[in-house]
Design a protein around this motif. Structure first.
Motif, PDB file in Angstrom:
ATOM      1  N   SER A   1      43.484  27.260  74.539  1.00 47.45           N
ATOM      2  CA  SER A   1      44.572  26.563  73.842  1.00 47.45           C
ATOM      3  C   SER A   1      45.932  26.904  74.459  1.00 47.45           C
TER       4      SER A   1
ATOM      5  N   ARG B   1      48.156  24.030  76.319  1.00 48.68           N
ATOM      6  CA  ARG B   1      49.470  23.729  75.752  1.00 48.68           C
ATOM      7  C   ARG B   1      50.562  23.876  76.810  1.00 48.68           C
TER       8      ARG B   1
ATOM      9  N   TYR C   1      48.535  38.925  67.358  1.00 47.94           N
ATOM     10  CA  TYR C   1      48.719  39.202  65.930  1.00 47.94           C
ATOM     11  C   TYR C   1      48.412  40.640  65.522  1.00 47.94           C
TER      12      TYR C   1
ATOM     13  N   ILE D   1      44.039  38.418  58.198  1.00 50.90           N
ATOM     14  CA  ILE D   1      44.380  37.009  57.974  1.00 50.90           C
ATOM     15  C   ILE D   1      44.397  36.781  56.469  1.00 50.90           C
TER      16      ILE D   1
ATOM     17  N   THR E   1      52.935  29.885  65.534  1.00 51.97           N
ATOM     18  CA  THR E   1      52.912  30.535  66.847  1.00 51.97           C
ATOM     19  C   THR E   1      52.176  29.729  67.911  1.00 51.97           C
TER      20      THR E   1
ATOM     21  N   LEU F   1      40.869  29.460  66.511  1.00 53.13           N
ATOM     22  CA  LEU F   1      39.698  29.852  65.731  1.00 53.13           C
ATOM     23  C   LEU F   1      38.782  28.671  65.445  1.00 53.13           C
TER      24      LEU F   1
ATOM     25  N   THR G   1      40.765  42.678  61.223  1.00 53.56           N
ATOM     26  CA  THR G   1      39.967  41.466  61.393  1.00 53.56           C
ATOM     27  C   THR G   1      38.759  41.724  62.277  1.00 53.56           C
TER      28      THR G   1
HETATM   29  N1  ATP Z   1      43.301  38.999  64.873  1.00 52.54           N
HETATM   30  C1  ATP Z   1      44.148  38.453  63.993  1.00 52.54           C
HETATM   31  N2  ATP Z   1      44.902  39.245  63.168  1.00 52.54           N
HETATM   32  C2  ATP Z   1      45.769  38.669  62.289  1.00 52.54           C
HETATM   33  N3  ATP Z   1      45.958  37.357  62.142  1.00 52.54           N
HETATM   34  C3  ATP Z   1      45.258  36.520  62.933  1.00 52.54           C
HETATM   35  C4  ATP Z   1      44.321  37.017  63.896  1.00 52.54           C
HETATM   36  N4  ATP Z   1      43.758  35.963  64.519  1.00 52.54           N
HETATM   37  C5  ATP Z   1      44.322  34.871  63.976  1.00 52.54           C
HETATM   38  N5  ATP Z   1      45.219  35.195  63.019  1.00 52.54           N
HETATM   39  C6  ATP Z   1      45.986  34.247  62.167  1.00 52.54           C
HETATM   40  O1  ATP Z   1      45.231  33.075  62.075  1.00 52.54           O
HETATM   41  C7  ATP Z   1      45.967  31.953  62.506  1.00 52.54           C
HETATM   42  C8  ATP Z   1      45.063  30.972  63.237  1.00 52.54           C
HETATM   43  O2  ATP Z   1      44.639  31.486  64.472  1.00 52.54           O
HETATM   44  P1  ATP Z   1      44.270  30.465  65.639  1.00 52.54           P
HETATM   45  O3  ATP Z   1      43.897  31.224  66.843  1.00 52.54           O
HETATM   46  O4  ATP Z   1      43.277  29.497  65.091  1.00 52.54           O
HETATM   47  O5  ATP Z   1      45.614  29.639  65.864  1.00 52.54           O
HETATM   48  P2  ATP Z   1      46.970  30.127  66.572  1.00 52.54           P
HETATM   49  O6  ATP Z   1      46.757  31.429  67.242  1.00 52.54           O
HETATM   50  O7  ATP Z   1      48.042  30.055  65.557  1.00 52.54           O
HETATM   51  O8  ATP Z   1      47.228  28.981  67.654  1.00 52.54           O
HETATM   52  P3  ATP Z   1      46.421  28.747  69.023  1.00 52.54           P
HETATM   53  O9  ATP Z   1      45.289  29.716  69.049  1.00 52.54           O
HETATM   54  O10 ATP Z   1      45.978  27.337  68.947  1.00 52.54           O
HETATM   55  O11 ATP Z   1      47.401  28.987  70.094  1.00 52.54           O
HETATM   56  C9  ATP Z   1      47.066  32.512  63.375  1.00 52.54           C
HETATM   57  O12 ATP Z   1      48.198  31.689  63.353  1.00 52.54           O
HETATM   58  C10 ATP Z   1      47.334  33.864  62.737  1.00 52.54           C
HETATM   59  O13 ATP Z   1      48.244  33.762  61.709  1.00 52.54           O
END
Ligand code: ATP
Ligand code: MG
Lengths: 133, 219
Positions: free
Chosen positions: A63, A67, B140, B169, B184, B190, B210
């Motif tokens: 991703s 992007r 994160y 999360i 972000t 995910l 997590t």
């Molecule tokens: N290991 C983690 N610890 C804490 N929060 C997390 C963790 N992984 C994901 N998150 C939370 O879950 C959300 C979704 O994660 P995801 O990877 O699906 O999307 P993203 O990181 O926001 O964007 P992208 O991965 O598309 O660049 C994140 O925005 C974050 O807030």
């Protein structure tokens, strides 16, 4: 993989009216960010009409990378430059689709050669460049 | 001083990162069932074949690839006596702290899949999933680890666990839903990972951090 140093940059080559970037390694986030900056600066400085990003050597397109590529295409377009992504491995393309990602806004071509042709074709009416196809 | 493992490692490190070199070595040992420090005539070939697969996958530069293979050949054919000893199946732990660990983690995942005989498309899917999980750790949680395990039961495959002790999360259902808007990123990491893998299990809370466990099977 051989380039582990913190100063390595992906080279950007100017060929006639185009900038060509060929990515032949696994991309770290740092390299992606640096490339975005470098492309922006180069477009600003030199007079070009097209940008080709060849991704045939990329290991994955997640991703973050997809992007960033979209952003590069968008920035280029705002600066009057068209972007073509070339050499995207079909298996990587399939993975992108399965993830729900796409490279909306940038055109793509099979390889570097067809990318050049694609860029030369469209504006051919106005620039009157002798096309090969 | 006949530490062949160390010597192999040094050759590999000449053209790839240390952690990748260590993984190539440990996987080659496991797949060839040959211990480099305990080589017998004929074993060297089996080990060499496995090492070469790793080199071919990770060293893009042709010249560098050739040098690396030649060094490996001369090392392993000069050495080599005594008896072989099978080595246990590996579990590889990749510490994830910085953005370059993301590249290593997905590279190692791909290598394991390649050795398992996964198709190219499956290798890429697993590597992409690892990239997403590792990046989330860096973004994160700051730090954590990726654990890659070969599944050798009745279904051959690979398991990837991404673990951290970060903030957790808060609303799992939300981030896994289509209505999630990430500040972000694109909020696709995910969900995309879930789509790419056969099994997806997410546990998270603010006290323990997590843990995301995913699996991909060969069949
Ligand atoms: N290991 C983690 N610890 C804490 N929060 C997390 C963790 N992984 C994901 N998150 C939370 O879950 C959300 C979704 O994660 P995801 O990877 O699906 O999307 P993203 O990181 O926001 O964007 P992208 O991965 O598309 O660049 C994140 O925005 C974050 O807030
Ligand atoms: Mg993410």
């Amino acid at each position: 993989m051989a380039e582990r140093s913190d100063t390595f940059r992906i080279p950007i080559i100017k060929l006639h009216d185009k900038l060509i970037v060929s990515i032949q390694m696994a991309l770290s986030d740092r390299l992606v960010m640096q490339l975005k900056d470098d492309i922006t600066t180069r477009i600003e400085r030199v007079n070009i009409t097209g940008l080709i990003i060849d991704v045939s050597g990329i290991d994955v397109m997640d991703s973050y990378i997809s992007r960033a590529l979209r952003d590069m295409g968008l920035i280029a377009r705002l600066m009057g430059v068209r972007t073509v992504i070339s050499g995207l491995d079909p298996m990587i393309a399939m993975t992108l689709v399965e993830m729900g990602l796409d490279l909306k806004g940038v055109s793509s071509a099979l390889n570097l050669e067809t990318a050049i042709e694609l860029l030369d074709r469209k504006p051919a009416k106005t620039r009157g460049k002798g096309g090969t196809v | 001083m006949n530490d062949t493992r160390q010597q192999i490692l040094e050759i590999l490190s000449g053209s790839m990162s240390d952690i990748l070199a260590r993984s190539v070595l440990s996987l080659s040992i496991s797949w060839s069932k040959v211990d480099p420090n305990n080589l017998r005539h004929g074993d060297d070939k089996r080990l060499l074949v496995e090492l070469e697969k790793g080199i071919r996958l990770y060293v893009r530069d042709d010249a560098l690839q050739r040098t690396c293979m030649e060094q490996m050949q001369s090392l392993l054919t000069i050495n080599g006596h005594t008896r072989p000893s099978p080595v246990a199946e590996p579990q590889i732990r990749v510490p994830v702290l910085t953005e370059s660990d993301i590249v290593d983690a997905r590279g190692i995942g791909r290598l394991v899949c390649n050795k398992l005989g996964f198709s190219g498309a499956m290798q890429i899917k697993v590597a992409t999933a690892i990239s997403e999980l590792a990046r989330n750790i860096v973004q994160y949680a700051g730090k954590g680890e990726i654990i890659i395990t070969t599944l050798d039961g009745n279904r051959r495959g690979i398991e990837v666990v991404a673990r951290d002790e970060g903030p957790g999360i808060a609303d799992i259902d939300l981030v896994m839903s289509d209505r999630y808007n990430s500040r972000t990123g694109m909020g696709i990491g995910l969900k995309g990972t879930r789509n790419l893998m056969d099994e997806f299990d997410l546990k998270s809370n603010p006290d323990n951090g997590t843990e995301i466990r995913v699996r991909k099977y060969m069949d």
